[in-house]
Structures are given as C-alpha cells and as structure tokens.
Write a protein that holds these residues in place. Structure first.
Motif, PDB file in Angstrom:
ATOM      1  N   SER A 129       0.950  -1.157   0.014  1.00 36.13           N
ATOM      2  CA  SER A 129      -0.282   0.071   0.114  1.00 36.13           C
ATOM      3  C   SER A 129       1.018   1.253   0.045  1.00 36.13           C
ATOM      4  N   ASN A 130       1.147   1.821  -1.038  1.00 35.15           N
ATOM      5  CA  ASN A 130       1.837   2.841  -1.028  1.00 35.15           C
ATOM      6  C   ASN A 130       1.530   3.920  -2.131  1.00 35.15           C
ATOM      7  N   ALA A 131       2.250   4.929  -2.618  1.00 35.57           N
ATOM      8  CA  ALA A 131       1.841   6.083  -2.208  1.00 35.57           C
ATOM      9  C   ALA A 131       2.269   7.236  -3.190  1.00 35.57           C
ATOM     10  N   ILE A 132       1.231   7.733  -3.864  1.00 31.80           N
ATOM     11  CA  ILE A 132       1.664   9.147  -4.500  1.00 31.80           C
ATOM     12  C   ILE A 132       0.538  10.052  -3.968  1.00 31.80           C
ATOM     13  N   PRO A 133       0.639  10.408  -2.785  1.00 28.69           N
ATOM     14  CA  PRO A 133      -0.442  11.378  -2.266  1.00 28.69           C
ATOM     15  C   PRO A 133      -0.162  12.705  -2.799  1.00 28.69           C
ATOM     16  N   VAL A 134      -1.276  13.284  -3.014  1.00 27.96           N
ATOM     17  CA  VAL A 134      -0.960  14.811  -3.285  1.00 27.96           C
ATOM     18  C   VAL A 134      -1.368  15.597  -2.305  1.00 27.96           C
ATOM     19  N   ARG A 135      -0.610  16.498  -1.929  1.00 27.90           N
ATOM     20  CA  ARG A 135      -0.855  17.280  -0.700  1.00 27.90           C
ATOM     21  C   ARG A 135      -2.030  18.229  -0.751  1.00 27.90           C
ATOM     22  N   THR A 136      -2.674  17.687   0.403  1.00 29.46           N
ATOM     23  CA  THR A 136      -4.033  18.760   0.315  1.00 29.46           C
ATOM     24  C   THR A 136      -3.828  19.714   1.490  1.00 29.46           C
ATOM     25  N   ARG A 137      -5.073  20.634   1.706  1.00 33.35           N
ATOM     26  CA  ARG A 137      -4.812  21.845   2.589  1.00 33.35           C
ATOM     27  C   ARG A 137      -5.318  21.212   3.876  1.00 33.35           C
ATOM     28  N   ALA A 138      -4.578  21.605   4.910  1.00 33.00           N
ATOM     29  CA  ALA A 138      -4.909  21.384   5.878  1.00 33.00           C
ATOM     30  C   ALA A 138      -6.537  21.704   6.638  1.00 33.00           C
ATOM     31  N   PRO A 139      -7.144  20.876   7.120  1.00 32.12           N
ATOM     32  CA  PRO A 139      -8.515  21.294   7.527  1.00 32.12           C
ATOM     33  C   PRO A 139      -8.894  22.582   8.380  1.00 32.12           C
ATOM     34  N   ALA A 140      -7.994  22.481   9.397  1.00 32.41           N
ATOM     35  CA  ALA A 140      -7.946  23.703  10.230  1.00 32.41           C
ATOM     36  C   ALA A 140      -7.740  24.983   9.705  1.00 32.41           C
ATOM     37  N   LYS A 147       4.293  16.357  -8.871  1.00 30.06           N
ATOM     38  CA  LYS A 147       2.968  16.396  -9.450  1.00 30.06           C
ATOM     39  C   LYS A 147       2.924  16.461 -10.788  1.00 30.06           C
ATOM     40  N   ARG A 148       3.709  17.088 -11.570  1.00 29.41           N
ATOM     41  CA  ARG A 148       3.756  17.027 -12.914  1.00 29.41           C
ATOM     42  C   ARG A 148       4.023  15.782 -13.571  1.00 29.41           C
ATOM     43  N   MET A 149       4.673  15.192 -12.743  1.00 31.63           N
ATOM     44  CA  MET A 149       5.276  13.640 -13.265  1.00 31.63           C
ATOM     45  C   MET A 149       3.758  12.879 -13.236  1.00 31.63           C
ATOM     46  N   ILE A 150       3.269  12.920 -11.987  1.00 36.05           N
ATOM     47  CA  ILE A 150       1.790  12.254 -11.870  1.00 36.05           C
ATOM     48  C   ILE A 150       0.740  12.447 -12.861  1.00 36.05           C
ATOM     49  N   ALA A 151       0.780  13.937 -13.163  1.00 36.97           N
ATOM     50  CA  ALA A 151      -0.253  14.568 -14.194  1.00 36.97           C
ATOM     51  C   ALA A 151      -0.160  13.908 -15.475  1.00 36.97           C
ATOM     52  N   ASP A 152       1.288  13.868 -15.968  1.00 36.59           N
ATOM     53  CA  ASP A 152       1.542  13.227 -16.977  1.00 36.59           C
ATOM     54  C   ASP A 152       1.283  11.992 -17.242  1.00 36.59           C
ATOM     55  N   ASP A 204      -2.307  11.523 -17.743  1.00 33.33           N
ATOM     56  CA  ASP A 204      -2.920  12.134 -19.039  1.00 33.33           C
ATOM     57  C   ASP A 204      -2.454  10.849 -20.036  1.00 33.33           C
ATOM     58  N   LYS A 205      -1.310  10.178 -19.952  1.00 27.57           N
ATOM     59  CA  LYS A 205      -0.999   8.977 -20.799  1.00 27.57           C
ATOM     60  C   LYS A 205      -1.901   7.849 -20.815  1.00 27.57           C
ATOM     61  N   LEU A 206      -2.494   7.525 -19.396  1.00 27.37           N
ATOM     62  CA  LEU A 206      -3.330   6.475 -18.949  1.00 27.37           C
ATOM     63  C   LEU A 206      -4.720   6.929 -19.899  1.00 27.37           C
ATOM     64  N   SER A 207      -4.971   8.105 -19.566  1.00 24.00           N
ATOM     65  CA  SER A 207      -6.185   8.431 -20.257  1.00 24.00           C
ATOM     66  C   SER A 207      -6.481   8.286 -21.655  1.00 24.00           C
ATOM     67  N   THR A 208      -5.449   8.437 -22.416  1.00 23.16           N
ATOM     68  CA  THR A 208      -5.379   8.156 -23.701  1.00 23.16           C
ATOM     69  C   THR A 208      -4.686   7.023 -24.269  1.00 23.16           C
ATOM     70  N   ALA A 209      -4.396   5.821 -23.261  1.00 18.83           N
ATOM     71  CA  ALA A 209      -3.717   4.959 -23.776  1.00 18.83           C
ATOM     72  C   ALA A 209      -4.367   3.812 -24.881  1.00 18.83           C
ATOM     73  N   LYS A 210      -5.622   3.899 -24.554  1.00 19.39           N
ATOM     74  CA  LYS A 210      -6.460   2.818 -25.432  1.00 19.39           C
ATOM     75  C   LYS A 210      -6.260   3.321 -27.002  1.00 19.39           C
ATOM     76  N   PRO A 266      -7.321   9.816  -9.725  1.00 26.40           N
ATOM     77  CA  PRO A 266      -7.093  10.959  -8.943  1.00 26.40           C
ATOM     78  C   PRO A 266      -7.076  12.096  -9.611  1.00 26.40           C
ATOM     79  N   THR A 267      -6.696  12.114 -10.794  1.00 23.79           N
ATOM     80  CA  THR A 267      -6.698  13.692 -11.603  1.00 23.79           C
ATOM     81  C   THR A 267      -8.226  13.915 -12.204  1.00 23.79           C
ATOM     82  N   GLY A 268      -8.828  12.839 -11.925  1.00 32.09           N
ATOM     83  CA  GLY A 268     -10.354  13.352 -12.767  1.00 32.09           C
ATOM     84  C   GLY A 268     -10.644  12.751 -14.148  1.00 32.09           C
ATOM     85  N   GLN A 269      -9.602  12.031 -14.456  1.00 32.82           N
ATOM     86  CA  GLN A 269      -9.726  11.182 -15.752  1.00 32.82           C
ATOM     87  C   GLN A 269      -9.885   9.892 -15.773  1.00 32.82           C
TER      88      GLN A 269
END
Ligand code: SF4
Length: 439
Positions: free
Chosen positions: A2-13, A29-34, A37-43, A119-122
């Motif tokens: 179980s590991n990890a490419i978390p994207v940092r989120t804002r602290a709730p408080a 972040k840019r690496m993950i987005a890229d 993107d590649k996955l979304s157009t892979a097919k 996680p990127t909405g794609q």
C-alpha cells in the motif's frame, strides 16, 4: 501494501498553515499528471496497460516493454485523501463485501463501479493484464481474483517465496527467476506485442539504482538533530515516484536528485521539515513508526504529532515498496536476478523476527525516543503480531512503545479524539521518562 503518490491537500483547520511545497513536490505533481494523461489516452494510442501492486512491482520490466502501470492501492489511498473512499467502501459493502475486508480492496471496487475515475479526474483504462507479484499479502490474490471477474482479462502471477529467516537462498532466487523467464516475461511480451530488450531493462535498472542512492541519503538525513525530514508523514511523499510508476526513469532520477539537494540544504541551515504546523525545527520527540498511515484524516493525524514537536525519524511503511537502506540496489548486471532479489526483500515478505530487527536498528541508528505502532484494522499483513513486536522492541531498546488503532481509507475507523488522547498520553510518558533519567 500500500503505497503512495499522495497529493498534498490543505490542512482542514483554517488557522493552521497549509503544508508548504518544495520544488521537488511540484516536479512530482507534474510527473503524476503526465502519467495519468498518458493513461487516459492509452487505449486510443494503442499503448498497453497492466494493473499491479506496489510491493514487488516490476516497473522497469513494464517500462522496457512500453507498458503503463496502474497501481490500485495508490488509487485507493488517493480516494481516501480526497474524501471519496467512504462512499466507495459503502458501495462495495452494499454489493456484499464484508466489513472485515481490506478497505483498499473495497475502495477500489467501489471506485470501479463509479466509473473508475482516477485521482486527476480522468477515467482509468481497463487492464490488458493483471500482474500479480505476490510478496506476502494474501489479499493481493483475492483482490486480483475480483478484478479478473470485473475485467475478464488475463492474469500473470509471480509467486515470491516468503522469507521466514531473513535470508534469500539461491533456490528462492532461482525459483523467482525461472517464473520471470517462463511465465511473466512471455505474458508481458504477448500483451506488448514485442520481445523484451534485456539491454533496455538493464539500463532502466541502473537508473533505479541512482534514484535509490538519493532516497537512502534522504532517509539517513534523519540522523541529524533536528531531523530535516519527517520520515513518515513527509516520507510518504518521498516514496511516490520510486514505489510506483517512475522507478527506472530519468524523471525519477531528477526528482530524487532535487529532493536530496533540498534536504541537504535544510541540514545545512539547521532546519526541520515542513509540517501542518510550519517548519518543525524545535523537535521534542524523535519517533519510529510501524504501520501504514491513515489517509482520510492524514493532515489531522500529522498535526497531532507536529503540534507536540514530534518528528518521525523513520518508519516501516515507507519501506514497503523497497528496503533500500539495508543495502539492496537494483542492478543492470544481472537484470532478472536483480528483480528477484527486489521482490524477495520487500518488507511485506519478511517474517516478524526480521521486521523486529529492522525496527530495532532504526531506533538505535536514528536515536529515537520511542516506537509507535499505528495498527490498521483492515491490513492483516501489517497488523498481525504487532503487539508482540512492540513488547520485544521495548525489551531490546529500552524505549517506550505506544499503540494506536485506525484504518487506511475507511473514515469510520479514525477516532480523532481517541487517537489524539492516546498520543498525548504517550508523549507525556516520554516526558516522564526523560525527567526520571535526568533526575
Ligand atoms: S491487507 Fe494490507 S498489505 Fe494487503 S492489500 Fe490490504 S493494505 Fe495492502
């Protein structure tokens, strides 16, 4: 696990400073987005996609065959951080998955039913193959059985023998290499529609080793006082590229060079890590943590440490995708042996005595004040035997052990007040011990 490419989120408080960003974080972040993107157009581009798990992942092999990996555990933890996992888990439970099943699995199944949006909405593409590298967690088998039913696609399995005595024998190594040669590589070649280029695999393994050198330097920076890193909450960001889709790439090498330079600059300036409570330079407690973090309340959880001046100097969770600080490096000299040794040495594949030895070493090497276990309800791989480990570690190291319970991505099992109370009592215990020793 179980590991990890978390994207940092804002602290709730609202009163709490947001967690700051280093240049390496932007690069990641840019690496993950890229990648997504590649996955979304892979097919439509005809690129093949393999789903696989973090421990024992064969990323260099997939990359050498121009195959893109999808890591379901990472999708689950991302859903947890984005507060979507509760709904996905409810969906999976409605369709019959028991409350006791690993919540990563249920989150993944629920996400799939909801359209498999990453996680990127794609949307994520369906797998052309499920690559099951079995490194100690039985849930991996059941998880991919479920996905095979959903996707009706082939499965390739690499059976990695458990390391009961902390030793990799020649027979174990040969057994894994034989499977790579006779089953895994042919299955991947069939999907990719081309033969594996062993020189390309070797090149990628050498790139992995460079990134691993820099990652180890980052881990070992925590020997300093103050520690320039948090080796658990901050550490899960550091392992993102190397434990997932980027090991064996120039991108990962550049990321770890940049990260190491940032950490070394903090050492030179005598600074601690950036936390939800700002830069933590005044560090009152140095802690080693065993067990995965909770993702649904990640910043709240971190805040419970940073607010008290507690820094995590080392953790086992940040080693689940590779134990590089015990000396292992990927190598292009004998590529398949290198992949076999990597899989055999995964943390989830180690017996309890080896895990205890490792944590004992962390306590001593990082001069820790305490060992804390976050026991995760749904993860049997990590949780079995943890109390026994804690007692043994207390005996061997003399530092106090602490024990809290939560879950990975099921928000029902993060009892904020209860965990906070337990942590505060634990830190008070460390204070009392310190006062006794000073008297
Ligand atoms: S049981 Fe634990 S190691 Fe296994 S898949 Fe779930 S979180 Fe990962």
């Amino acid at each position: 696990m179980s590991n990890a490419i978390p994207v940092r989120t804002r602290a709730p408080a609202a009163t709490r400073p947001a967690v700051g960003k280093d240049a390496s974080q932007d690069r990641q972040k840019r690496m993950i987005a890229d990648h997504f993107d590649k996955l979304s157009t892979a097919k439509e581009r005809g690129q093949k996609v393999v789903y696989t798990f973090v421990p024992g992942n064969l990323t260099e092999l997939l990359g050498a065959l121009d195959i893109l990996p999808v890591l379901p555990e990472i999708n689950a933890l991302q859903s947890g951080m984005r507060q979507k996992s509760g709904g996905y888990i409810a969906e999976a439970e409605k369709s019959g998955h028991s409350e006791d099943v690993c919540t990563y699995v249920k989150c993944d199944i629920g996400m799939l039913r909801a359209g498999n949006i990453g996680p990127t909405g794609q949307a994520l593409p369906p797998p052309d193959l499920l690559l099951l590298s079995y490194t100690g967690c039985f849930t991996f088998l059941k998880w991919f059985e479920l996905l095979r039913e959903e996707y009706n696609c082939p499965v390739a399995m690499l059976h990695v023998p458990y390391q009961p005595d902390g030793v990799i024998t020649p027979e174990m190594r040969r057994y894994v290499v034989d499977q790579l040669e006779s089953e895994v590589i042919p299955a991947l070649e069939k999907v990719a529609g081309k033969k594996l280029d062993l020189d390309e695999l070797a090149r990628r393994l050498e790139l992995s080793a460079k990134a691993e050198d820099d990652l180890v330097a980052v881990w070992e920076s925590a020997r300093n006082t103050p520690s320039p890193i948090d080796g658990y909450f901050g550490g899960v960001y550091y392992i993102g590229p190397i434990f997932s889709s980027f090991r064996g790439t120039e991108g990962a090498v550049a990321y770890y060079e940049e990260l190491r330079a940032e950490v070394e600059a903090r050492v030179a300036a005598g600074l601690g890590p950036v936390t939800p409570d700002g830069t933590l330079t005044d560090q009152r407690y140095r802690i080693v943590v065993e067990g995965p973090p909770n993702w649904t309340s990640f910043n709240d959880f971190w805040h419970m440490f940073s607010r008290e001046g507690a820094v995590v100097v080392s953790s086992t969770y940040t080693r689940v995708g590779g134990l590089y600080d015990t000396g292992f490096r990927h190598s292009g000299r004998d590529p398949l042996v290198s992949l076999a040794d990597y899989c055999l040495g995964c943390y989830t594949n180690l017996g309890l005595p080896s895990r205890i030895d490792l944590i004992e070493r962390y306590v001593r090497d990082y001069r820790a004040d305490g060992v804390l276990i976050n026991s995760v309800k749904s993860c049997n791989s990590f949780s079995a035997g943890q109390l026994l480990m804690l007692r043994e570690l207390e005996k061997r190291t003399g530092v106090p052990g602490g024990f809290i319970e939560s879950d990975l991505v099921d928000p029902r099992y993060f009892g904020k007040a209860n965990i906070d109370n337990r942590l505060q009592s634990y830190f008070q215990m460390l204070d009392a011990r310190r006062a006794r020793r000073a008297a």
